[in-house]
Motif scaffolding. Sequence first.
Motif, mmCIF file in Angstrom:
data_model
loop_
_atom_site.group_PDB
_atom_site.id
_atom_site.type_symbol
_atom_site.label_atom_id
_atom_site.label_comp_id
_atom_site.label_asym_id
_atom_site.label_seq_id
_atom_site.Cartn_x
_atom_site.Cartn_y
_atom_site.Cartn_z
ATOM 1 N N LYS A 59 0.833 -1.205 0.000
ATOM 2 C CA LYS A 59 0.000 0.000 0.000
ATOM 3 C C LYS A 59 0.869 1.257 0.000
ATOM 4 O O LYS A 59 0.580 2.222 -0.708
ATOM 5 C CB LYS A 59 -0.936 0.013 1.217
ATOM 6 N N MET A 60 1.939 1.233 0.814
ATOM 7 C CA MET A 60 2.843 2.387 0.856
ATOM 8 C C MET A 60 3.504 2.615 -0.505
ATOM 9 O O MET A 60 3.615 3.747 -0.965
ATOM 10 C CB MET A 60 3.941 2.162 1.910
ATOM 11 N N GLU A 61 3.941 1.537 -1.128
ATOM 12 C CA GLU A 61 4.582 1.654 -2.440
ATOM 13 C C GLU A 61 3.599 2.180 -3.484
ATOM 14 O O GLU A 61 3.960 2.980 -4.341
ATOM 15 C CB GLU A 61 5.172 0.306 -2.881
ATOM 16 N N ALA A 62 2.353 1.746 -3.407
ATOM 17 C CA ALA A 62 1.328 2.236 -4.342
ATOM 18 C C ALA A 62 1.103 3.734 -4.141
ATOM 19 O O ALA A 62 0.985 4.485 -5.110
ATOM 20 C CB ALA A 62 0.026 1.467 -4.156
ATOM 21 N N LYS A 63 1.071 4.167 -2.880
ATOM 22 C CA LYS A 63 0.908 5.596 -2.602
ATOM 23 C C LYS A 63 2.096 6.388 -3.132
ATOM 24 O O LYS A 63 1.932 7.470 -3.686
ATOM 25 C CB LYS A 63 0.753 5.839 -1.100
ATOM 26 N N ARG A 64 3.299 5.844 -2.947
ATOM 27 C CA ARG A 64 4.496 6.526 -3.465
ATOM 28 C C ARG A 64 4.439 6.635 -4.987
ATOM 29 O O ARG A 64 4.794 7.657 -5.551
ATOM 30 C CB ARG A 64 5.762 5.777 -3.054
ATOM 31 N N ALA A 65 4.011 5.564 -5.639
ATOM 32 C CA ALA A 65 3.921 5.576 -7.098
ATOM 33 C C ALA A 65 2.882 6.600 -7.559
ATOM 34 O O ALA A 65 3.121 7.343 -8.520
ATOM 35 C CB ALA A 65 3.571 4.180 -7.618
ATOM 36 N N ASP A 66 1.740 6.636 -6.881
ATOM 37 C CA ASP A 66 0.715 7.632 -7.215
ATOM 38 C C ASP A 66 1.247 9.043 -7.034
ATOM 39 O O ASP A 66 1.013 9.917 -7.861
ATOM 40 C CB ASP A 66 -0.534 7.445 -6.347
ATOM 41 N N ARG A 67 1.968 9.246 -5.949
ATOM 42 C CA ARG A 67 2.526 10.573 -5.669
ATOM 43 C C ARG A 67 3.550 10.956 -6.734
ATOM 44 O O ARG A 67 3.564 12.092 -7.213
ATOM 45 C CB ARG A 67 3.160 10.590 -4.269
ATOM 46 N N ALA A 68 4.402 10.026 -7.111
ATOM 47 C CA ALA A 68 5.406 10.302 -8.138
ATOM 48 C C ALA A 68 4.736 10.634 -9.468
ATOM 49 O O ALA A 68 5.154 11.556 -10.179
ATOM 50 C CB ALA A 68 6.344 9.107 -8.301
#
Length: 135
Positions: free
Chosen positions: A113-122
């Motif tokens: 979930k954290m990685e998905a949020k980071r990808a969305d943010r990027a």
Amino acid sequence: MRKTLIAVLFASALPAFAMAMPDGSGYRHHGGKHAPFEQLDLTKEQRAEMRKLMGDQMKNHRDITQRYLDKLPEAERKAMQDELKSSKEKTHKQMRDLLKPEQQKKFDEMHEKMEAKRADRAEFEQWKAERDQKS
């Protein structure tokens, strides 16, 4: 350039600071529990070891950052990023290895979930930068 690098390094350290917060029933400003590992139901020994690992990770992060701060050519920045990534992955594995199988499953879900949020943010930051260039 130096200010940007420092800002990026500071932002990348924030999750570690958040996870290293002391035990207790404190809440973050957005209303959730302050420690992401609350959901894992860690034993006292696991919490202590997690805190130690996160503290070591933050120290390693600062040491690595300091070594490269004065060397900002592209090759040096790349080396720093690679070393930081390697250090982070090593600590992640050590933390995961401390957990019981059911805790590992939850830990992996939280990490995804954290990685998905980071990808969305990027993706958002890239879109925003492209939009600003067009303006």
